[in-house]
Design a protein around this motif. Structure first.
Motif, PDB file in Angstrom:
ATOM      1  N   UNK A   1       2.805  -7.900  -1.761  1.00 40.41           N
ATOM      2  CA  UNK A   1       1.558  -7.684  -2.496  1.00 40.41           C
ATOM      3  C   UNK A   1       1.791  -6.699  -3.629  1.00 40.41           C
ATOM      4  N   UNK A   2       0.956  -6.799  -4.649  1.00 38.66           N
ATOM      5  CA  UNK A   2       0.997  -5.834  -5.740  1.00 38.66           C
ATOM      6  C   UNK A   2      -0.368  -5.198  -5.914  1.00 38.66           C
ATOM      7  N   UNK A   3      -0.401  -3.883  -5.972  1.00 38.54           N
ATOM      8  CA  UNK A   3      -1.623  -3.160  -6.286  1.00 38.54           C
ATOM      9  C   UNK A   3      -1.836  -3.156  -7.795  1.00 38.54           C
ATOM     10  N   UNK A   4      -3.067  -3.427  -8.224  1.00 40.63           N
ATOM     11  CA  UNK A   4      -3.446  -3.284  -9.629  1.00 40.63           C
ATOM     12  C   UNK A   4      -4.714  -2.444  -9.673  1.00 40.63           C
ATOM     13  N   UNK A   5      -4.578  -1.210 -10.102  1.00 39.38           N
ATOM     14  CA  UNK A   5      -5.731  -0.318 -10.260  1.00 39.38           C
ATOM     15  C   UNK A   5      -6.192  -0.422 -11.711  1.00 39.38           C
ATOM     16  N   UNK A   6      -7.238  -1.202 -11.944  1.00 39.96           N
ATOM     17  CA  UNK A   6      -7.558  -1.646 -13.306  1.00 39.96           C
ATOM     18  C   UNK A   6      -8.195  -0.590 -14.198  1.00 39.96           C
TER      19      UNK A   6
ATOM     20  N   UNK B   1       6.829   1.733  -4.101  1.00 41.65           N
ATOM     21  CA  UNK B   1       7.139   0.406  -3.601  1.00 41.65           C
ATOM     22  C   UNK B   1       8.079   0.517  -2.411  1.00 41.65           C
ATOM     23  N   UNK B   2       7.813  -0.289  -1.388  1.00 37.52           N
ATOM     24  CA  UNK B   2       8.773  -0.453  -0.296  1.00 37.52           C
ATOM     25  C   UNK B   2       9.149  -1.929  -0.263  1.00 37.52           C
ATOM     26  N   UNK B   3      10.334  -2.276  -0.758  1.00 39.16           N
ATOM     27  CA  UNK B   3      10.718  -3.687  -0.811  1.00 39.16           C
ATOM     28  C   UNK B   3      10.901  -4.259   0.583  1.00 39.16           C
ATOM     29  N   UNK B   4      10.857  -5.586   0.713  1.00 40.78           N
ATOM     30  CA  UNK B   4      10.958  -6.199   2.044  1.00 40.78           C
ATOM     31  C   UNK B   4      12.248  -5.858   2.768  1.00 40.78           C
TER      32      UNK B   4
ATOM     33  N   UNK C   1       4.001  -4.305   0.158  1.00 40.11           N
ATOM     34  CA  UNK C   1       5.058  -3.669  -0.631  1.00 40.11           C
ATOM     35  C   UNK C   1       4.490  -2.839  -1.773  1.00 40.11           C
ATOM     36  N   UNK C   2       3.317  -3.196  -2.270  1.00 42.06           N
ATOM     37  CA  UNK C   2       2.508  -2.506  -3.283  1.00 42.06           C
ATOM     38  C   UNK C   2       3.021  -2.636  -4.721  1.00 42.06           C
ATOM     39  N   UNK C   3       4.300  -2.402  -4.956  1.00 42.53           N
ATOM     40  CA  UNK C   3       4.903  -2.445  -6.297  1.00 42.53           C
ATOM     41  C   UNK C   3       4.421  -1.303  -7.191  1.00 42.53           C
TER      42      UNK C   3
ATOM     43  N   UNK D   1      -2.383 -10.197  -4.914  1.00 49.64           N
ATOM     44  CA  UNK D   1      -2.629  -9.001  -5.715  1.00 49.64           C
ATOM     45  C   UNK D   1      -3.866  -8.320  -5.143  1.00 49.64           C
ATOM     46  N   UNK D   2      -3.782  -6.992  -5.025  1.00 48.07           N
ATOM     47  CA  UNK D   2      -4.880  -6.188  -4.502  1.00 48.07           C
ATOM     48  C   UNK D   2      -5.440  -5.352  -5.638  1.00 48.07           C
TER      49      UNK D   2
END
Length: 346
Positions: free
Chosen positions: A2-7, A284-287, A267-269, A56-57
Motif C-alpha cells: 500500500x502507499x499512503x498519500x496525505x493530500x 517504508x517497510x518493503x515486503x 508498506x506505506x512508501x 492507495x490510502x
C-alpha cells in the motif's frame, strides 16, 4: 502493498494531539503548507502500482476550501490513472464534512464516493471513542456518536473499514474499555470492520504534550497489552489485530505479533503524519523486510489485499525488488504562500 498519500497538511480543525496539520497560525514552521494537485495524486498512484501496490490510502487535513466534490474528484482521478487499484480513503471526519458541504445525507454521499471508485474507509479520526476524552483532545471534531454513525452508514452501503484507537495521552483505562465495547457493538450489528489497529500516541511535537497537558504516550507494556486485550475483547467479531510498525518500530511490532496481533500493516512508501509528531521509524517497510521479521518469529508471512484476500501473484512478484521512489512533489498551497509574501512585504 500500500502507499499512503496525505493530500494536504492544511486543516482548520485544532486537534491538540496533531503535529501534522498546518495553517495560518503556524506559517514559517519547518513543514510548508501544501495541497496536492490531482496530477500528483495520480502520479503517486501510478508509481505505487508499478511497485506492486494493491491499495492507495488517502488521508489529509480538512482544508477550508475542500467540499465533498473534492473527495469525489480525487477518487475519479485515481481510477482514471489506475483502474485496478483499491482506494482506501477518507476518515469519518472527511465523510461527515464532505456530506455536509454538499447537502447530502451520509448514505447518499457514500454511494456517490463508491460509484466514483472508493473501495473502503480507514477507521481513523476515532482517537478515543468517548466524548469525555474528545472534549479535551479534539473538541471541534465529530463526536463519538457521529463517528459511529458514519461507519454504520458506510457498512450499510457496502463499504468496509478498519477501526483504530489512539491512546496514551489524557485517557484512562476505562476509556479504552468503552472504546473497545462500542466498536464491538457496532461490529455485532454490521460486520463491516476488517481489522482493529492500536495507535500509541506519539507526543514529541504535539501541542497538547508541549503544553504539559498529556503524558508521553503509553508505556511499552501498555502498548503490547492493548493488542493482547483487543484480541480477547473483540473475539470472535473482529479477528484481525494489526500492529503499526511506524508507531512501534520493528522490535515493538514483533512483540505485538507474539501478544495477539496477526497483521503487520502496509508498506506505506510515504509516511507523514506520525513522523510530523516526532516518530523516528522509516517511511517504508518493503515486503522483503516484513517477511524477514515475520519468519524470525517462526510465523509464515502472507501478502494480502485490503479485504484480506491473497494478493494476486503478479502484484506480489512486482512488489519485491521495487525501484526507488521518485522524490514526491508537495504542491505548495498558493493561498498560504500569498499570506507569507504579504507578511514579508510588511
Amino acid at each position: 502493498m500500500t502507499r499512503n498519500i496525505n493530500y494536504t497538511n492544511i486543516c482548520y480543525f485544532r486537534c491538540q494531539f496533531c503535529a501534522f496539520s498546518k495553517g495560518r497560525h503556524n506559517l514559517g514552521h519547518r513543514d510548508t503548507p501544501y495541497d496536492l494537485d490531482l496530477e500528483e495524486i495520480a502520479r503517486r498512484t501510478s508509481e505505487a502500482w508499478q511497485r506492486g501496490a494493491t491499495e492507495v490510502c488517502l488521508q489529509g487535513g480538512i482544508h477550508p476550501e475542500y467540499t465533498g466534490a473534492t473527495y469525489l474528484a480525487v477518487c475519479r482521478a485515481i481510477k482514471e490513472a489506475v483502474p485496478g487499484i483499491h482506494i482506501h480513503a477518507f476518515s469519518p471526519l472527511e465523510i461527515w464534512q464532505g456530506a455536509k458541504t454538499l447537502g447530502r445525507t451520509l448514505p447518499d454521499f457514500l454511494r456517490e464516493l463508491k460509484a466514483a471508485g472508493l473501495s473502503s474507509l480507514p477507521g481513523t479520526a476515532a482517537e478515543i471513542l468517548d466524548d469525555e476524552v474528545r472534549a479535551v483532545i479534539c473538541p471541534d471534531k465529530i463526536k463519538t456518536g457521529q463517528w459511529l454513525e458514519v461507519m454504520e452508514a458506510a457498512h450499510a452501503v457496502g463499504l468496509r473499514s478498519t477501526v483504530t484507537i489512539m491512546y496514551g495521552h489524557v485517557d484512562r483505562y476505562e476509556h479504552w474499555a468503552r472504546h473497545l465495547l462500542r466498536i464491538r457493538a457496532l461490529q455485532a450489528k454490521t460486520g463491516g470492520f476488517t481489522e482493529f489497529v492500536p495507535l500509541p500516541f506519539v507526543p514529541m511535537e504535539t501541542p497538547i504534550y508541549l503544553k504539559g497537558r498529556a503524558r508521553r504516550g503509553p508505556t511499552y507494556r501498555e502498548a503490547v497489552l492493548m493488542h493482547a486485550v483487543a484480541r480477547l475483547a473483540l473475539h470472535p467479531l473482529i479477528t484481525n489485530i494489526q500492529t503499526s510498525w511506524v508507531k512501534m518500530g520493528e522490535g515493538g511490532a514483533a512483540a505485538c505479533l507474539e501478544a495477539g496481533a496477526n497483521d503487520l500493516g502496509g508498506t506505506l512508501m510515504n509516511e507523514s503524519i506520525t513522523r510530523a509528531a516526532g516518530a523516528v521509524h522509516g517511511q517504508e517497510m518493503p515486503p522483503e523486510s516484513m517477511e524477514s521479521l515475520i519468519r524470525s518469529l517462526g510465523r509464515e508471512p502472507r501478502q494480502r489485499t485490503t479485504l484480506y484476500a491473497d494478493a494476486p501473484a503478479e502484484r506480489k512478484a512486482t512488489s519485491f525488488g521495487a525501484a526507488e521512489l521518485a522524490e514526491p512533489v508537495n504542491t505548495p498551497a498558493r493561498r498560504y504562500e500569498r499570506h507569507q509574501e504579504i507578511a514579508a512585504a510588511d
